[in-house]
Enzyme design. Sequence first.
Site, PDB file in Angstrom:
ATOM      1  N   CYS A   1      64.643 102.578  57.656  1.00 55.05           N
ATOM      2  CA  CYS A   1      64.000 101.293  57.384  1.00 55.05           C
ATOM      3  C   CYS A   1      62.639 101.196  58.073  1.00 55.05           C
ATOM      4  CB  CYS A   1      64.929 100.198  57.891  1.00 55.05           C
ATOM      5  SG  CYS A   1      64.257  98.560  57.796  1.00 55.05           S
TER       6      CYS A   1
ATOM      7  N   GLN B   1      54.681  80.772  63.893  1.00 54.75           N
ATOM      8  CA  GLN B   1      55.146  81.912  64.687  1.00 54.75           C
ATOM      9  C   GLN B   1      56.611  82.206  64.391  1.00 54.75           C
ATOM     10  OE1 GLN B   1      53.442  83.893  66.587  1.00 54.75           O
ATOM     11  NE2 GLN B   1      51.539  82.833  67.071  1.00 54.75           N
TER      12      GLN B   1
ATOM     13  N   GLU C   1      40.228  76.071  60.874  1.00 55.11           N
ATOM     14  CA  GLU C   1      41.123  77.006  60.181  1.00 55.11           C
ATOM     15  C   GLU C   1      40.650  77.135  58.730  1.00 55.11           C
ATOM     16  OE1 GLU C   1      44.176  78.825  60.410  1.00 55.11           O
ATOM     17  OE2 GLU C   1      43.942  78.952  58.238  1.00 55.11           O
TER      18      GLU C   1
ATOM     19  N   ASP D   1      42.492  82.446  68.295  1.00 60.09           N
ATOM     20  CA  ASP D   1      43.757  83.126  67.958  1.00 60.09           C
ATOM     21  C   ASP D   1      43.589  83.767  66.576  1.00 60.09           C
ATOM     22  OD1 ASP D   1      46.350  83.964  67.556  1.00 60.09           O
ATOM     23  OD2 ASP D   1      47.234  81.951  67.508  1.00 60.09           O
TER      24      ASP D   1
ATOM     25  N   CYS E   1      46.909  89.408  68.422  1.00 62.33           N
ATOM     26  CA  CYS E   1      48.062  90.192  67.948  1.00 62.33           C
ATOM     27  C   CYS E   1      47.645  91.642  67.709  1.00 62.33           C
ATOM     28  CB  CYS E   1      48.647  89.576  66.688  1.00 62.33           C
ATOM     29  SG  CYS E   1      47.451  89.343  65.382  1.00 62.33           S
TER      30      CYS E   1
HETATM   31  N1  SAH Z   1      46.954  79.497  66.178  1.00 65.49           N
HETATM   32  C1  SAH Z   1      47.883  79.425  65.078  1.00 65.49           C
HETATM   33  C2  SAH Z   1      47.619  80.412  63.935  1.00 65.49           C
HETATM   34  C3  SAH Z   1      47.227  81.813  64.290  1.00 65.49           C
HETATM   35  S1  SAH Z   1      47.249  82.953  62.943  1.00 65.49           S
HETATM   36  C4  SAH Z   1      49.311  79.525  65.581  1.00 65.49           C
HETATM   37  O1  SAH Z   1      49.571  79.922  66.718  1.00 65.49           O
HETATM   38  O2  SAH Z   1      50.248  79.200  64.823  1.00 65.49           O
HETATM   39  C5  SAH Z   1      45.555  83.114  62.534  1.00 65.49           C
HETATM   40  C6  SAH Z   1      45.040  82.015  61.621  1.00 65.49           C
HETATM   41  O3  SAH Z   1      43.638  82.278  61.390  1.00 65.49           O
HETATM   42  C7  SAH Z   1      45.680  81.947  60.243  1.00 65.49           C
HETATM   43  O4  SAH Z   1      46.179  80.643  60.059  1.00 65.49           O
HETATM   44  C8  SAH Z   1      44.521  82.262  59.264  1.00 65.49           C
HETATM   45  O5  SAH Z   1      44.603  81.525  58.076  1.00 65.49           O
HETATM   46  C9  SAH Z   1      43.297  81.858  60.064  1.00 65.49           C
HETATM   47  N2  SAH Z   1      42.007  82.486  59.729  1.00 65.49           N
HETATM   48  C10 SAH Z   1      41.764  83.741  59.292  1.00 65.49           C
HETATM   49  N3  SAH Z   1      40.430  83.988  59.224  1.00 65.49           N
HETATM   50  C11 SAH Z   1      39.805  82.852  59.630  1.00 65.49           C
HETATM   51  C12 SAH Z   1      38.424  82.486  59.802  1.00 65.49           C
HETATM   52  N4  SAH Z   1      37.426  83.338  59.525  1.00 65.49           N
HETATM   53  N5  SAH Z   1      38.158  81.253  60.266  1.00 65.49           N
HETATM   54  C13 SAH Z   1      39.159  80.381  60.565  1.00 65.49           C
HETATM   55  N6  SAH Z   1      40.474  80.677  60.417  1.00 65.49           N
HETATM   56  C14 SAH Z   1      40.795  81.888  59.957  1.00 65.49           C
END
Ligand code: SAH
Length: 463
Positions: free
Chosen positions: A83, A295, A345, A393, A420
């Site tokens: 897997c 998450q 976002e 993030d 990540c």
């Molecule tokens: N901080 C949040 C989400 C993190 S995931 C949490 O902890 O739940 C990363 C996020 O970045 C996603 O929701 C994605 O849609 C957004 N994203 C990706 N590229 C982006 C950009 N250029 N500007 C703003 N947001 C973006």
Amino acid sequence: MKKNVPVLKNETYTINIDAHGYEGEGIGRIEDFTIFVKNAIAGEQVQTQILKVNKNFAFGKIIKIIKKSENRDQPICPIYNKCGGCNLQHLKYRAQLDFKKKRVEDCIERIGKLKIVSLGYDGINIHETIGMENPYRYRNKAQLPISNLGGEAVIGFYSPRSHDIIPMEHCYIQCEAFDDIIKLVKTWINKYNISTYDEKNGQGILRHLMVRKSFRTGEVMVVIVVNSNELPHSDELIHVLTENISDVKSVIQNINKKATNVILGQKCITLFGQDKIVDTIDGYSFDISPLSFFQVNPKQTEILYKKVLEYANLSGNEIVFDAYCGTGTISLFLSQKAKKVYGVEIIKEAIDNAKANAIENKIKNTEFIVGEAEEVIPQLINKGINAEVVVVDPPRKGCAQSLLEAIASMKPNRIVYVSCDPGTLARDLSILDGLGYETIEIQPVDMFPQTSHVENVVKIVRK
Ligand code: SAH
């Protein structure tokens, strides 16, 4: 210069493993030529059969372990070797946590070219990875392809680097209820003989099964991704799910007719119950829709967000920017200790969720804006809004350099980076270092036990 290739495909060699690659695979050498051996552990001596030879390296598999590492564990999953879902189950959990810390150290030194603390020397303090007491059954979300093998429906994971489905009865990193849901859905498909999607010709109806569960409220959402406007026998599906699984609050048909690897389409039809479920983190409640990011490891998320709050070190008077805010989870978490939090976002639905989440939690000091962080943050700065603390993030590819430059030009006191991907993190920390921002400490948090994914929270301050 052309390298001498000392190994032949299909031949067997004895190799000493001395390091790990980014996906946890063992690395050994024959006459300086690198061999990646799946599931081999540093310190082991293994007999390896060579599967593939490239110009500068080769891939092999273990035929026999000659000298075994004390870090080796018996995987609990019977399909672990086939897997593609997990890749560290053969390592004891303590060793998995050490592997993740080491991976961060390597990236910081090799990619970021930054110094880490070592005996007698100053540098970035990289802490031990925070692990889980029970590193199984932690996922609150499953996304599984549906297919057909010899006339029977199968639901499982893809094998590594392929689209061959490995049928699965129990997945030990997912919530237990999902095993039962998968079984019920399979039985329903076979009973009514519903066709499954074939990637090669775009024919067939059922593509993916997605399940989400709130560990705190117990609410369950089942999403069937289909290549059609209609879902045959949906009433029978609803019946079988609601009869057998407690707390099914939402059954949704998601329509995806595109020839794509993206799992979900944009359109959702609620077949039963609500169009979202509610989860909570540390007392805050969050609406989760099929398309929104949330998450997947609720227990570790709480630890992660508390670390963000600690590193942000807010007094209550600060303006905070939360770039890449998703459904506003971190923004709401920070709002308790800030004057105002601006969340940015790119996905509109996520911002709609974020606004609703703020209202639901009676939080008035947040503002959420749709757009690219690298566009919106400079606009906020141009309007004269200056943040003392910035949280980023980003997805795996990291931050746009222009965003880091805009942030630095505003001269915030602190930046908290949630990452990540240690590789892009190291690159961005190095850029920030050049812009006058020093990385103080890095806290790896194990959000994805049994897999090689590494999550970090980083405290960065103005020099
Ligand atoms: N901080 C949040 C989400 C993190 S995931 C949490 O902890 O739940 C990363 C996020 O970045 C996603 O929701 C994605 O849609 C957004 N994203 C990706 N590229 C982006 C950009 N250029 N500007 C703003 N947001 C973006």
